[in-house]
Design a protein around this motif. Structure first.
Motif, PDB file in Angstrom:
ATOM      1  N   ALA A 331       0.834  -1.203   0.000  1.00  0.00           N
ATOM      2  CA  ALA A 331       0.000   0.000   0.000  1.00  0.00           C
ATOM      3  C   ALA A 331       0.868   1.252   0.000  1.00  0.00           C
ATOM      4  O   ALA A 331       2.052   1.208   0.375  1.00  0.00           O
ATOM      5  CB  ALA A 331      -0.920  -0.004   1.216  1.00  0.00           C
ATOM      6  N   TYR A 335      -0.752   4.695   4.295  1.00  0.00           N
ATOM      7  CA  TYR A 335      -1.360   3.591   5.039  1.00  0.00           C
ATOM      8  C   TYR A 335      -0.422   3.025   6.111  1.00  0.00           C
ATOM      9  O   TYR A 335      -0.847   2.175   6.893  1.00  0.00           O
ATOM     10  CB  TYR A 335      -1.757   2.467   4.084  1.00  0.00           C
ATOM     11  CG  TYR A 335      -2.915   2.818   3.181  1.00  0.00           C
ATOM     12  CD1 TYR A 335      -4.230   2.659   3.587  1.00  0.00           C
ATOM     13  CD2 TYR A 335      -2.695   3.310   1.898  1.00  0.00           C
ATOM     14  CE1 TYR A 335      -5.296   2.979   2.759  1.00  0.00           C
ATOM     15  CE2 TYR A 335      -3.742   3.628   1.053  1.00  0.00           C
ATOM     16  CZ  TYR A 335      -5.043   3.462   1.489  1.00  0.00           C
ATOM     17  OH  TYR A 335      -6.096   3.782   0.661  1.00  0.00           O
ATOM     18  N   ALA A 351      -5.001   5.206   8.944  1.00  0.00           N
ATOM     19  CA  ALA A 351      -5.593   3.966   8.427  1.00  0.00           C
ATOM     20  C   ALA A 351      -5.237   2.790   9.321  1.00  0.00           C
ATOM     21  O   ALA A 351      -4.111   2.680   9.814  1.00  0.00           O
ATOM     22  CB  ALA A 351      -5.126   3.704   6.996  1.00  0.00           C
ATOM     23  N   ASP A 355      -8.402  -1.227   7.077  1.00  0.00           N
ATOM     24  CA  ASP A 355      -8.558  -0.271   5.975  1.00  0.00           C
ATOM     25  C   ASP A 355      -7.566  -0.561   4.850  1.00  0.00           C
ATOM     26  O   ASP A 355      -7.917  -0.468   3.665  1.00  0.00           O
ATOM     27  CB  ASP A 355      -8.371   1.157   6.487  1.00  0.00           C
ATOM     28  CG  ASP A 355      -9.387   1.538   7.538  1.00  0.00           C
ATOM     29  OD1 ASP A 355     -10.498   0.985   7.496  1.00  0.00           O
ATOM     30  OD2 ASP A 355      -9.067   2.370   8.411  1.00  0.00           O
ATOM     31  N   THR A 356      -6.338  -0.887   5.197  1.00  0.00           N
ATOM     32  CA  THR A 356      -5.345  -1.219   4.179  1.00  0.00           C
ATOM     33  C   THR A 356      -5.732  -2.485   3.432  1.00  0.00           C
ATOM     34  O   THR A 356      -5.547  -2.581   2.214  1.00  0.00           O
ATOM     35  CB  THR A 356      -3.969  -1.383   4.833  1.00  0.00           C
ATOM     36  OG1 THR A 356      -3.686  -0.248   5.653  1.00  0.00           O
ATOM     37  CG2 THR A 356      -2.881  -1.510   3.787  1.00  0.00           C
ATOM     38  N   LYS A 358      -8.759  -3.491   2.860  1.00  0.00           N
ATOM     39  CA  LYS A 358      -9.826  -3.115   1.930  1.00  0.00           C
ATOM     40  C   LYS A 358      -9.255  -2.437   0.686  1.00  0.00           C
ATOM     41  O   LYS A 358      -9.748  -2.664  -0.430  1.00  0.00           O
ATOM     42  CB  LYS A 358     -10.809  -2.185   2.636  1.00  0.00           C
ATOM     43  CG  LYS A 358     -11.635  -2.840   3.719  1.00  0.00           C
ATOM     44  CD  LYS A 358     -12.567  -1.844   4.373  1.00  0.00           C
ATOM     45  CE  LYS A 358     -13.372  -2.498   5.493  1.00  0.00           C
ATOM     46  NZ  LYS A 358     -14.259  -1.515   6.187  1.00  0.00           N
ATOM     47  N   TYR A 359      -8.230  -1.604   0.867  1.00  0.00           N
ATOM     48  CA  TYR A 359      -7.597  -0.968  -0.287  1.00  0.00           C
ATOM     49  C   TYR A 359      -6.984  -2.020  -1.214  1.00  0.00           C
ATOM     50  O   TYR A 359      -7.149  -1.949  -2.442  1.00  0.00           O
ATOM     51  CB  TYR A 359      -6.525   0.017   0.177  1.00  0.00           C
ATOM     52  CG  TYR A 359      -5.508   0.343  -0.890  1.00  0.00           C
ATOM     53  CD1 TYR A 359      -5.808   1.215  -1.923  1.00  0.00           C
ATOM     54  CD2 TYR A 359      -4.240  -0.257  -0.876  1.00  0.00           C
ATOM     55  CE1 TYR A 359      -4.882   1.484  -2.918  1.00  0.00           C
ATOM     56  CE2 TYR A 359      -3.307   0.015  -1.852  1.00  0.00           C
ATOM     57  CZ  TYR A 359      -3.634   0.889  -2.876  1.00  0.00           C
ATOM     58  OH  TYR A 359      -2.719   1.162  -3.864  1.00  0.00           O
ATOM     59  N   LEU A 360      -6.286  -2.991  -0.661  1.00  0.00           N
ATOM     60  CA  LEU A 360      -5.675  -4.035  -1.490  1.00  0.00           C
ATOM     61  C   LEU A 360      -6.735  -4.874  -2.190  1.00  0.00           C
ATOM     62  O   LEU A 360      -6.558  -5.282  -3.350  1.00  0.00           O
ATOM     63  CB  LEU A 360      -4.774  -4.921  -0.624  1.00  0.00           C
ATOM     64  CG  LEU A 360      -3.544  -4.237  -0.019  1.00  0.00           C
ATOM     65  CD1 LEU A 360      -2.826  -5.188   0.938  1.00  0.00           C
ATOM     66  CD2 LEU A 360      -2.584  -3.761  -1.100  1.00  0.00           C
ATOM     67  N   ARG A 362      -9.760  -3.810  -3.079  1.00  0.00           N
ATOM     68  CA  ARG A 362     -10.308  -2.986  -4.168  1.00  0.00           C
ATOM     69  C   ARG A 362      -9.367  -2.969  -5.369  1.00  0.00           C
ATOM     70  O   ARG A 362      -9.805  -3.062  -6.519  1.00  0.00           O
ATOM     71  CB  ARG A 362     -10.554  -1.559  -3.669  1.00  0.00           C
ATOM     72  CG  ARG A 362     -11.695  -1.412  -2.710  1.00  0.00           C
ATOM     73  CD  ARG A 362     -12.081   0.055  -2.577  1.00  0.00           C
ATOM     74  NE  ARG A 362     -10.944   0.903  -2.276  1.00  0.00           N
ATOM     75  CZ  ARG A 362     -10.570   1.251  -1.052  1.00  0.00           C
ATOM     76  NH1 ARG A 362     -11.254   0.793  -0.010  1.00  0.00           N
ATOM     77  NH2 ARG A 362      -9.518   2.030  -0.848  1.00  0.00           N
ATOM     78  N   THR A 363      -8.073  -2.830  -5.089  1.00  0.00           N
ATOM     79  CA  THR A 363      -7.102  -2.821  -6.186  1.00  0.00           C
ATOM     80  C   THR A 363      -7.103  -4.144  -6.934  1.00  0.00           C
ATOM     81  O   THR A 363      -7.063  -4.178  -8.178  1.00  0.00           O
ATOM     82  CB  THR A 363      -5.701  -2.523  -5.629  1.00  0.00           C
ATOM     83  OG1 THR A 363      -5.736  -1.286  -4.901  1.00  0.00           O
ATOM     84  CG2 THR A 363      -4.689  -2.408  -6.751  1.00  0.00           C
ATOM     85  N   THR A 391       0.763  -3.170   9.060  1.00  0.00           N
ATOM     86  CA  THR A 391       0.165  -2.837   7.771  1.00  0.00           C
ATOM     87  C   THR A 391       0.285  -4.040   6.843  1.00  0.00           C
ATOM     88  O   THR A 391       1.392  -4.526   6.602  1.00  0.00           O
ATOM     89  CB  THR A 391       0.868  -1.626   7.148  1.00  0.00           C
ATOM     90  OG1 THR A 391       0.817  -0.541   8.071  1.00  0.00           O
ATOM     91  CG2 THR A 391       0.192  -1.218   5.859  1.00  0.00           C
ATOM     92  N   GLU A 419      -2.493   4.991  -7.239  1.00  0.00           N
ATOM     93  CA  GLU A 419      -2.737   5.901  -6.117  1.00  0.00           C
ATOM     94  C   GLU A 419      -1.408   6.449  -5.586  1.00  0.00           C
ATOM     95  O   GLU A 419      -0.458   5.693  -5.360  1.00  0.00           O
ATOM     96  CB  GLU A 419      -3.497   5.167  -5.002  1.00  0.00           C
ATOM     97  CG  GLU A 419      -3.952   6.073  -3.872  1.00  0.00           C
ATOM     98  CD  GLU A 419      -4.930   5.368  -2.942  1.00  0.00           C
ATOM     99  OE1 GLU A 419      -5.155   5.884  -1.835  1.00  0.00           O
ATOM    100  OE2 GLU A 419      -5.472   4.325  -3.335  1.00  0.00           O
TER     101      GLU A 419
END
Length: 786
Positions: A331, A335, A351, A355-356, A358-360, A362-363, A391, A419
């Motif tokens: 990330a 993050y 974050a 949350d991290t 969820k970002y991964l 989504r990616t 993280t 991002e």
């Protein structure tokens, strides 16, 4: 002027002016020598005094403001800060401690803590939370019992609100759907007001049957207890990450409290499983803990199954000419709470690891969608593991056709670096965000690339000599912290991409009936036999290959709805067997013929009829039934067996003092002999195999540590053994418990000496004591008076 003038000698020069130079005089005693005059104190001017007062006032104001900000934090944060302040005050003085409070805490730590608290606490009072506002904002400090009380209060409040809606709907003659919709909206509003998601399970358009269990959950105290316990635990762990307690400088991956809670939960789970059994409709019972240890819930079995599936994918890759690629996704900097050196990251935006993750996700969803649009298929496994500051980042082992390698790299790199692309100013930064490594068969197999990460994230098996790249600690020691991290943040560590479903594979292994499988169809038998022999590659190929779609599977799971509803009034759908679409869903093969339920373990029947009581517990020993004198205790009936005789209580008051001492000495001697006879010799000290197996399972499951027989004997002897950074001891029930570290006898002696010993004498007292000790009797000094 000459020395001789007309036959007369010149006069001697005059003495020097007083004070013109120092006189080289040797004084008889040092205290006779003159000392310089004492200068008067230099009083500050008005401006200097005013500046000092202003600085003192500003410092006091800053300290008071810092303490006000500190009082807003949970108790464990206040305790950590005050411990640091006290330590700095003792070592570097009060000025350094105040600088830490007013500068480090206020300017660097408090903004990070405030970022975290803003995500969990309630910011504004409303009519729904006015009575529970203070209690909810203190969740990070509340214990288990207080959290459960808060959950009951929230559930009761929602139930009262739903009761009002029910009465008003009955008065307005609303139908069931409109009444349920009004209840759902009101309960969802209150639930979101307390920062909890509505339990819709991802459904958007809810029917009346869907809304009923959702409403039942939202006014259930049990559901709120689970939610608030998880919420408070994540809040505390997030604050520790912000404070810097989760990093390579302190405790990597997870805090000590999170690891301790994880181990305690594992221990409590095993205790629960040991006290329960599985019972079928006919009343047959089996041990629940044995079924648990022989399932994929056992870390060792889970690791073996993962390695078997990865090896199967590699075999498919070799058979069909595919190539493998190893990717690492990380990330952006915002993050990460700390940098790679363990210092606070100023770019962090608060974050959490969830949350991290969820970002991964989504990616990866965007990458998968792009590859599907381009007609590119891949299969493999991804492993989520934490950095030292908790993280998460992903390691991915993917297989694909050789002509798709460049396209897959381009798509993945484009989405991963999209991002905050301005941070990637050089090749090193781009590699830290996204790294690609082609699988070289000459360096090792594809399974070898991912095996270390799988073992590290489960139990640290076969990693005795491996060192963690980030923390520089043995990988086997950090396996428990990684498991605790995944449990705390509810992160899925392993996920297979492509291939056939593993649930069908497990159901077919439960079947283990080749004749029935071949009778159904040849295709079904091929899938069954491959799964029965544990050949994952053959199983995937028999199901349709690594890129098979779910609607094209040869064998699928067959589900059945239970007659009993769940506690929330919804239907429970469970797997009962498998079927093949080639024959039809109406001809399933039942792999779970019996319905089991969890019941409490039955007590052992101690009926006396027809039961040999040899080895049964004997009556408690006392000074009466332990005596061997005439008429007391067991007697020999002449057949070699002991026969209980009527007991006669000895009259100790009638005995003389000498007789009582003799009787007491005999009782103690017999007790000592009996204890020594029952105690095994030190050289013959052994361990029950079942006890050793239980302790090994407990250590392997809860601690991720493999115990040897010598270590088991050491723990059972009552000693504490250090495993990782903590001490543990064993008990007779076969479990391992946390223990206090052994106290150093020298340190304990010094501590007692400082507390109860004579106070240390001063330098002056030591000089006087030595002076008087050197005096002789002829000097006329009375030493006794001194």
């Amino acid at each position: 002027m000459t020395d001789i003038n007309r036959g007369r000698r010149a006069p001697s020069p005059p003495p020097p002016f007083p004070g013109s130079h120092e006189k080289n005089i040797t004084w008889p005693y040092w205290w006779n020598a003159p000392r310089p005059a004492v200068r008067p104190p230099e009083l500050p001017t008005y401006a200097e005094k005013h500046a000092l007062d202003r600085d003192h006032y500003e410092m006091c104001t800053a300290i008071n403001r810092a303490y006000e900000m500190l009082d807003q934090q949970p108790e464990f944060i206040r305790r950590s800060v005050m411990g640091t302040i006290t330590s700095l005050e003792h070592t570097n003085g009060a000025k350094r401690a105040n600088m830490y409070l007013t500068k480090t805490f206020v300017e660097r730590i408090f903004p990070r803590l405030d970022l975290v608290n803003a995500q969990y606490r309630l910011e504004a009072r409303t009519l729904d939370n006015v009575n529970l506002f203070w209690s909810f904002n203190k969740l990070a400090d509340l214990g288990r019992k207080e959290t459960d009380h808060l959950a009951e209060d929230i559930a009761q409040f929602i139930a009262l609100e739903l009761g009002v809606i029910s009465e008003s709907s009955a008065a307005d003659n609303l139908n069931d759907f409109k009444t349920a919709l009004a209840m759902y909206r009101r309960a969802a509003e209150i639930t979101r007001g307390f920062r909890q998601p509505v339990p819709t399970k991802g459904k958007k358009n809810l029917t009346l049957e869907d809304m009923t269990p959702v409403i039942s959950r939202m006014f259930s105290p049990k559901w709120w207890q689970n939610r608030l316990r998880r919420y408070s635990a994540m809040w505390r762990e997030h604050l520790r990450i912000a404070f810097g307690q989760v990093s390579k400088k302190d405790t990597p991956y997870a805090s000590k409290n999170a690891v301790g809670d994880w181990r305690e939960q594992k221990r409590r789970t095993r205790e629960f499983l040991k006290g329960m059994e599985l019972e079928d409709e006919e009343g047959n019972r089996i041990s629940l803990i044995e079924k648990f240890d022989h399932s994929v819930a056992n870390p060792a079995i889970r690791r073996c199954e993962l390695m078997n599936r990865i090896r199967g994918f590699e075999n498919i890759c070799e058979q069909q000419g595919y190539v493998g690629e190893f990717y690492t996704m990380t990330a952006p900097s915002k993050y990460h709470a700390t940098n790679k050196h363990g210092h606070r990251n100023p770019k962090w935006e608060g974050a959490s690891p969830a949350d991290t993750q969820k970002y991964l996700r989504r990616t990866w969803a965007a990458i998968r969608a792009k590859l599907a649009r381009d007609g590119i298929s891949i299969f493999g496994i991804r492993v989520a593991e934490p950095h030292h500051d908790a993280t998460p980042h992903w390691h991915m082992l993917m297989f694909m056709k050789p002509e798709h390698v460049g396209a897959v790299r381009e798509v993945m790199q484009g989405y991963v670096t999209k991002e905050d692309e301005h941070e990637l100013v050089n090749a090193r930064a781009r590699k830290a965000r996204f790294c690609v490594e082609a699988i070289d068969p000459e360096k090792g197999s594809a399974t070898g690339y991912i095996a270390k990460y799988i073992s590290k994230n489960i139990d640290g098996y076969a990693l005795d000599d491996e060192i963690d790249d980030e923390t520089k600690k043995p990988l086997k020691d950090v396996a428990a912290s990684v498991s605790a991290w995944a449990a705390r943040w509810r992160i899925r560590q392993f996920q297979f991409i492509g291939g056939a479903p593993v649930t069908v594979y497990r159901e077919l292994r439960m079947m283990a009936d080749h004749e029935t499988a071949i009778g159904l169809s040849i295709e079904f038998a091929a899938v069954h036999d491959a799964a029965d022999f544990g050949h994952w590659d053959e199983y995937v190929n028999a199901q349709g290959g690594p890129f098979v779609r779910r609607e094209n599977l040869i064998v699928r799971n067959w589900y059945e709805t239970n007659e009993a509803l769940s506690p929330y009034g919804e239907e429970v759908i469970r797997i009962r067997g498998v079927y093949t679409p080639l024959v039809g869903i109406d001809c399933p093969i039942i792999t779970r013929a019996k319905q089991w339920k969890i019941v409490r373990k039955q007590a052992v029947d101690l009926g006396l009829s027809g039961v040999d009581l040899k080895g049964a517990p004997a009556p408690s020993r006392s000074s009466v039934n332990n005596c061997t004198g005439p008429g007391i205790g067991p007697q020999d009936d002449g057949t070699g067996s002991s026969m209980a005789m009527p007991l006669t209580i000895a009259d100790f008051k009638a005995m003389t003092r000498k007789e009582r001492r003799r009787a007491l000495k005999r009782i103690r001697q017999e007790t000592r002999e009996l204890r020594d006879a029952r105690r095994p010799a030190r050289a013959d000290f052994g361990v029950d195999p079942e006890m050793a197996a239980r302790m090994r399972d407990a250590a392997r499951t809860a601690l991720g540590f493999e115990l040897s027989l010598g270590e088991i004997k050491f723990l059972l002897s009552g000693h504490a053994m250090k495993i990782g950074d903590e001490y543990f001891s064993g008990r007779s029930d076969g479990e391992i418990y946390s223990a206090k570290p052994p106290t150093d006898p020298l340190k304990r002696f010094e501590k007692l000496k400082r507390r109860y010993g004579p106070p240390p004498e001063s330098e002056r007292a030591a000089i006087l004591r030595q002076y008087f000790e050197n005096l002789k009797p002829e000097d006329g000094i009375d030493h006794s008076q001194i």
